[in-house]
Design an enzyme around this catalytic site. Sequence first.
Site: not given
Length: 286
Positions: A103, A126-127, A161, A181, A184, A259, A261
């Site tokens: 992710g 990453e999806i 995934n 990191c 969700d 990061t 976020e």
Amino acid sequence: MEEAQHQTKRQKREIYRSSHKTEDGSAELPRKKFYRQRAHANPFSDHLLVYPESPASMDWSEYYPAFVQSQQASAAAPSEELSSGVTSTTNSMTKRVEVADIGCGFGGLLVALAPRMPDTLLVGMEIRTQVTQFVQDRIKALRNQNPENGEYQNIACLRANTMKFLPNFFDKSQLSKIFLCFPDPHFKARKHKARIVSTTLNSEYAYVMRPGGIVYTITDVEDLHNWMVRHFEAHPSFERLSKEEETADECVQVMQDETEEGKKVTRNNGNKYTACFRRLEDPPWP
């Protein structure tokens, strides 16, 4: 009217992606506004994904061209193409991927760790389609901007995934580090099964990690932090690192500060909750 505006934005994105290079030939860093994507994707949906049947069939050469070693295939191979004595060329990697950022978002952690771990191959998984494309374009741009020193050749990003296909990419005990990191949080109880940390998934992390390897977790949601700690501590293959060990680990500081976020949480004066877990040795067979 709205449809026309949407088409215009889409056309702008396509034009930008096909021509975002400077006159001197070095690629410009991509801009996020041309890679619009929903914040989350359903990991249980049947996404159009390409994944290897097994780690042995995974071709990493296109992601890390600087670490490819050409080999001459034997002309004695049974295929018709080689029966006439024609020699074919195959590619093999000089190193194996050792670090996975699951992710990876927009790739901030990968970019920050690349110069700190120059001899280690790192992959972001990453999806989301557009986000994956952004990270791939970002890495290409950074490589083009640093052709002489060869920086950023050791990082790559692919769409995957991991909740479904992680063991398809990595052999047993292949990885030394896994980063989770700001995943969700899936606040609703009925959505907890979609969290990236669970009893089943922790067993998959244990399978692909070598003894002594570290799983790094960080979130700004205390409930999710407690959830991840509880599930990793309950798993027999992991033990939590002490706060002293976390403080001494440079990767923890990078995870907190580099990061996207993490930077957002800092701007909003939010809290960051970190926890790291060491992969233990498997017990001897009875």
